[in-house]
Structure formats: C-alpha cells, structure tokens
Design a protein around this motif. Sequence first.
Motif, PDB file in Angstrom:
ATOM      1  N   ARG A 133       0.551  -0.912   0.038  1.00 37.44           N
ATOM      2  CA  ARG A 133       0.057  -0.498  -0.253  1.00 37.44           C
ATOM      3  C   ARG A 133       0.705   1.339  -0.327  1.00 37.44           C
ATOM      4  O   ARG A 133       0.884   2.345  -0.932  1.00 37.44           O
ATOM      5  CB  ARG A 133      -0.986   0.090   0.955  1.00 37.44           C
ATOM      6  CG  ARG A 133      -1.564   1.624   1.257  1.00 37.44           C
ATOM      7  CD  ARG A 133      -2.829   1.518   2.819  1.00 37.44           C
ATOM      8  NE  ARG A 133      -3.037   1.972   2.476  1.00 37.44           N
ATOM      9  CZ  ARG A 133      -4.944   2.964   2.777  1.00 37.44           C
ATOM     10  NH1 ARG A 133      -6.168   1.450   2.541  1.00 37.44           N
ATOM     11  NH2 ARG A 133      -5.702   3.541   2.892  1.00 37.44           N
TER      12      ARG A 133
ATOM     13  N   ILE B 124       2.418   1.707  -3.447  1.00 35.90           N
ATOM     14  CA  ILE B 124       1.641   1.930  -4.883  1.00 35.90           C
ATOM     15  C   ILE B 124       1.364   3.758  -3.933  1.00 35.90           C
ATOM     16  O   ILE B 124       1.236   4.449  -5.381  1.00 35.90           O
ATOM     17  CB  ILE B 124      -0.071   1.291  -4.187  1.00 35.90           C
ATOM     18  CG1 ILE B 124       0.644   0.558  -4.689  1.00 35.90           C
ATOM     19  CG2 ILE B 124      -1.180   2.150  -5.048  1.00 35.90           C
ATOM     20  CD1 ILE B 124      -0.315  -1.037  -4.189  1.00 35.90           C
TER      21      ILE B 124
ATOM     22  N   ALA C 240       2.530   5.471  -7.858  1.00 37.01           N
ATOM     23  CA  ALA C 240       1.273   5.440  -8.675  1.00 37.01           C
ATOM     24  C   ALA C 240       1.366   7.148  -8.885  1.00 37.01           C
ATOM     25  O   ALA C 240       1.637   8.967  -8.001  1.00 37.01           O
ATOM     26  CB  ALA C 240      -0.002   5.445  -8.299  1.00 37.01           C
TER      27      ALA C 240
ATOM     28  N   VAL D  21      -4.708   7.132  -5.781  1.00 37.67           N
ATOM     29  CA  VAL D  21      -5.277   5.680  -5.667  1.00 37.67           C
ATOM     30  C   VAL D  21      -6.286   5.705  -4.115  1.00 37.67           C
ATOM     31  O   VAL D  21      -5.965   6.241  -3.489  1.00 37.67           O
ATOM     32  CB  VAL D  21      -4.079   4.718  -5.337  1.00 37.67           C
ATOM     33  CG1 VAL D  21      -4.937   3.315  -5.475  1.00 37.67           C
ATOM     34  CG2 VAL D  21      -3.695   4.761  -6.612  1.00 37.67           C
TER      35      VAL D  21
ATOM     36  N   PRO E   2      -6.999  -1.370  -3.955  1.00 41.04           N
ATOM     37  CA  PRO E   2      -6.926  -0.380  -5.634  1.00 41.04           C
ATOM     38  C   PRO E   2      -7.730  -0.237  -5.969  1.00 41.04           C
ATOM     39  O   PRO E   2      -7.251  -1.030  -7.227  1.00 41.04           O
ATOM     40  CB  PRO E   2      -5.096  -0.101  -5.689  1.00 41.04           C
ATOM     41  CG  PRO E   2      -4.786  -1.747  -5.418  1.00 41.04           C
ATOM     42  CD  PRO E   2      -6.003  -2.699  -4.353  1.00 41.04           C
TER      43      PRO E   2
ATOM     44  N   TYR F  50      -8.924   1.811 -10.088  1.00 39.83           N
ATOM     45  CA  TYR F  50      -8.479   2.860 -10.873  1.00 39.83           C
ATOM     46  C   TYR F  50      -9.718   3.422 -12.050  1.00 39.83           C
ATOM     47  O   TYR F  50     -10.499   2.323 -11.874  1.00 39.83           O
ATOM     48  CB  TYR F  50      -7.373   1.880 -12.045  1.00 39.83           C
ATOM     49  CG  TYR F  50      -8.032   0.931 -12.524  1.00 39.83           C
ATOM     50  CD1 TYR F  50      -8.667   0.809 -13.473  1.00 39.83           C
ATOM     51  CD2 TYR F  50      -7.614  -0.054 -11.859  1.00 39.83           C
ATOM     52  CE1 TYR F  50      -9.074  -0.392 -14.322  1.00 39.83           C
ATOM     53  CE2 TYR F  50      -8.074  -1.942 -12.638  1.00 39.83           C
ATOM     54  CZ  TYR F  50      -9.153  -1.605 -13.560  1.00 39.83           C
ATOM     55  OH  TYR F  50      -9.407  -2.881 -14.228  1.00 39.83           O
TER      56      TYR F  50
ATOM     57  N   GLU G 184      -4.233   5.004 -15.653  1.00 36.64           N
ATOM     58  CA  GLU G 184      -4.599   4.375 -14.135  1.00 36.64           C
ATOM     59  C   GLU G 184      -4.274   2.792 -13.945  1.00 36.64           C
ATOM     60  O   GLU G 184      -3.593   2.462 -13.419  1.00 36.64           O
ATOM     61  CB  GLU G 184      -5.229   4.771 -13.551  1.00 36.64           C
ATOM     62  CG  GLU G 184      -5.469   6.118 -13.396  1.00 36.64           C
ATOM     63  CD  GLU G 184      -6.992   7.319 -12.777  1.00 36.64           C
ATOM     64  OE1 GLU G 184      -6.880   8.224 -12.266  1.00 36.64           O
ATOM     65  OE2 GLU G 184      -8.004   5.796 -12.323  1.00 36.64           O
ATOM     66  N   GLU G 185      -5.126   1.993 -14.862  1.00 31.78           N
ATOM     67  CA  GLU G 185      -4.896   0.474 -15.042  1.00 31.78           C
ATOM     68  C   GLU G 185      -3.794  -0.164 -14.873  1.00 31.78           C
ATOM     69  O   GLU G 185      -2.464  -0.748 -14.236  1.00 31.78           O
ATOM     70  CB  GLU G 185      -5.562   0.174 -16.010  1.00 31.78           C
ATOM     71  CG  GLU G 185      -6.028  -1.291 -15.986  1.00 31.78           C
ATOM     72  CD  GLU G 185      -6.687  -1.522 -15.953  1.00 31.78           C
ATOM     73  OE1 GLU G 185      -6.636  -3.068 -16.979  1.00 31.78           O
ATOM     74  OE2 GLU G 185      -7.296  -1.526 -17.723  1.00 31.78           O
TER      75      GLU G 185
ATOM     76  N   LEU H  69      -0.841   0.659 -12.883  1.00 30.64           N
ATOM     77  CA  LEU H  69      -0.817  -0.241 -10.993  1.00 30.64           C
ATOM     78  C   LEU H  69      -0.217  -1.799 -11.624  1.00 30.64           C
ATOM     79  O   LEU H  69       0.602  -2.245 -11.010  1.00 30.64           O
ATOM     80  CB  LEU H  69      -2.546  -0.637 -10.571  1.00 30.64           C
ATOM     81  CG  LEU H  69      -3.271   0.766 -10.056  1.00 30.64           C
ATOM     82  CD1 LEU H  69      -4.496   0.205  -9.725  1.00 30.64           C
ATOM     83  CD2 LEU H  69      -2.219   0.928  -8.561  1.00 30.64           C
ATOM     84  N   GLU H  70      -0.559  -2.092 -13.104  1.00 32.56           N
ATOM     85  CA  GLU H  70      -0.162  -3.334 -13.387  1.00 32.56           C
ATOM     86  C   GLU H  70       1.947  -2.938 -13.645  1.00 32.56           C
ATOM     87  O   GLU H  70       2.019  -3.804 -13.156  1.00 32.56           O
ATOM     88  CB  GLU H  70      -0.395  -3.422 -14.836  1.00 32.56           C
ATOM     89  CG  GLU H  70      -2.306  -4.060 -15.000  1.00 32.56           C
ATOM     90  CD  GLU H  70      -2.275  -4.412 -16.081  1.00 32.56           C
ATOM     91  OE1 GLU H  70      -1.836  -3.624 -16.587  1.00 32.56           O
ATOM     92  OE2 GLU H  70      -3.259  -5.323 -16.279  1.00 32.56           O
TER      93      GLU H  70
ATOM     94  N   LYS I 198      -7.822  -9.201 -11.131  1.00 34.38           N
ATOM     95  CA  LYS I 198      -8.034  -8.143 -11.681  1.00 34.38           C
ATOM     96  C   LYS I 198      -9.813  -8.171 -11.740  1.00 34.38           C
ATOM     97  O   LYS I 198     -10.593  -8.897 -12.400  1.00 34.38           O
ATOM     98  CB  LYS I 198      -7.215  -8.573 -12.803  1.00 34.38           C
ATOM     99  CG  LYS I 198      -7.377  -6.608 -13.527  1.00 34.38           C
ATOM    100  CD  LYS I 198      -6.943  -6.588 -14.445  1.00 34.38           C
ATOM    101  CE  LYS I 198      -6.910  -5.593 -15.190  1.00 34.38           C
ATOM    102  NZ  LYS I 198      -6.255  -5.560 -17.123  1.00 34.38           N
TER     103      LYS I 198
ATOM    104  N   SER J 263     -10.617  -2.510 -10.145  1.00 33.47           N
ATOM    105  CA  SER J 263      -9.669  -2.614  -9.277  1.00 33.47           C
ATOM    106  C   SER J 263      -8.683  -3.960  -9.038  1.00 33.47           C
ATOM    107  O   SER J 263      -9.139  -4.813 -10.017  1.00 33.47           O
ATOM    108  CB  SER J 263     -10.602  -2.384  -7.753  1.00 33.47           C
ATOM    109  OG  SER J 263     -11.451  -3.536  -7.914  1.00 33.47           O
TER     110      SER J 263
END
Length: 232
Positions: free
Chosen positions: A99, A102, A106, A110, A121, A123, A128-129, A132-133, A151, A155
């Motif tokens: 957390r 991120i 990021a 988030v 989290p 997106y 944004e996706e 995170l990936e 996934k 989120s």
Amino acid sequence: MKKVFVFDLDSTLAELGKPIPRHVVSGLRKIEEAGHIVAVCSGKPTYYLCGMLRQVGLNFHVLIGENGAALQFGVDLPPEKCYRAHYDPNADRILRELRDIIQREADFQVWFQPNEVCLTPFYHTPREEAALEAIFAKYHDLIEAHLDCFKHCDSFDLTPKGVNKASGLIRLSELLSIPSDRFVAIGDGKNDYPMFRFAGASVGINVADEDAVDINFSSISQAMVYISTKML
C-alpha cells in the motif's frame, strides 16, 4: 437436505454499483422459504454487504467479504458472529508495504477500499490501470511469494496466499456442518473460480471460461429461473 446457495454480488446479483433487482430479491426469498440458506460471497467488505443485504429481508444472513477473508452471520454491526481467515502473518506486513509503495509510486491518487485484511486499489482510466500493473510487475517477486491477485474492471484485489472464496466456503461448511456437495456457487468472474471448484454445483453468469461452471447463463434472471425450477 438443506443446500447453501452462494452468490457473488457485483455483475451477478446486481450490476456494478446498482441495487439488487426486485425479482432477484424475490428469488432469494424463495430459496430461503424452500428451506435452504442464501449466502453472499464478494470482494467487497462485509460491512458493505450489510447495507445491501439488510434490504433483502432474509431471516438468516451469511456474508463473506474480501474474497473469503471475512465471514459473518447477520447484517447488524457489530455482527452476531464474525470470523477472519487464517493466513501467514507475513502477508499483513507485505500488504502494508505494498500500500505504501502504491501511494508513493503511482502517478495518480489511488483510492483503497477500506478492508479489514486485503488490499484493493481502484483505478478509473486505462492509464491508471496500466500504472498499477507496472507497479505490480516491478514488485512481482514480493507479491508472488505472499499474495494472490484478482483483477476486476475497476480494481485489483490482493489477498494473502490461500485466502479466496473457496477458503471462505470451507470455513462456512465447517460452521454449518453442511458438506461441499450441498453448496451451489453462482458467480461471474475469475475470483469466483475457487468457489466453483469447491461447490457441488456451479452456475455462471456470463463466465468467460464455460468449462469453469456446470451451466452458464447470460443473465441473473435466467439463472434464478433455473435455480427455482431445477435446484430447490
């Protein structure tokens, strides 16, 4: 003999962010009136499920949240009885570290679902996706060793290894003394696959891999008709 019908929430009982349709509520009540148990098993936390299920009007509520990490009976807060999954305590530390990672790395703000155990989290855009990936790929070894990742369309659910919807149903089976072959699992996504494998019967709602379920429908309306006419 009594059965346990376990429903996913989003894109199964209801569209994402929408209330449960009235005819589906009627179907849930019909299942209970026939002498069976209705349970909801979701990636959402149990307190969120309380708000949804208290409107349904069942006599006995079983709520499993955070993909099997939390289980409770009743829709009151605090609940009548509640249970938390058993898992490697190192996972808590990893989830906290992730957390922080991120939030630090990021390039957008988030929003995290307020869970008790897991990390979720959200997106809003493809960018944004992808961001995170990219973080998950960077810390792949750390995640792979301690966590599972599911996934969704908006989120990611990160859960301790071995905590999933099947583990939640195993705990429920033990608490109710009802074997797995009396469970019916109804869901739509990959995080539902573990409970499909656990349950004696599985019903899909637009499940991509049709081999993952015994029977697949294009809508919850069709599934509820099948349940009420063939499974009660």
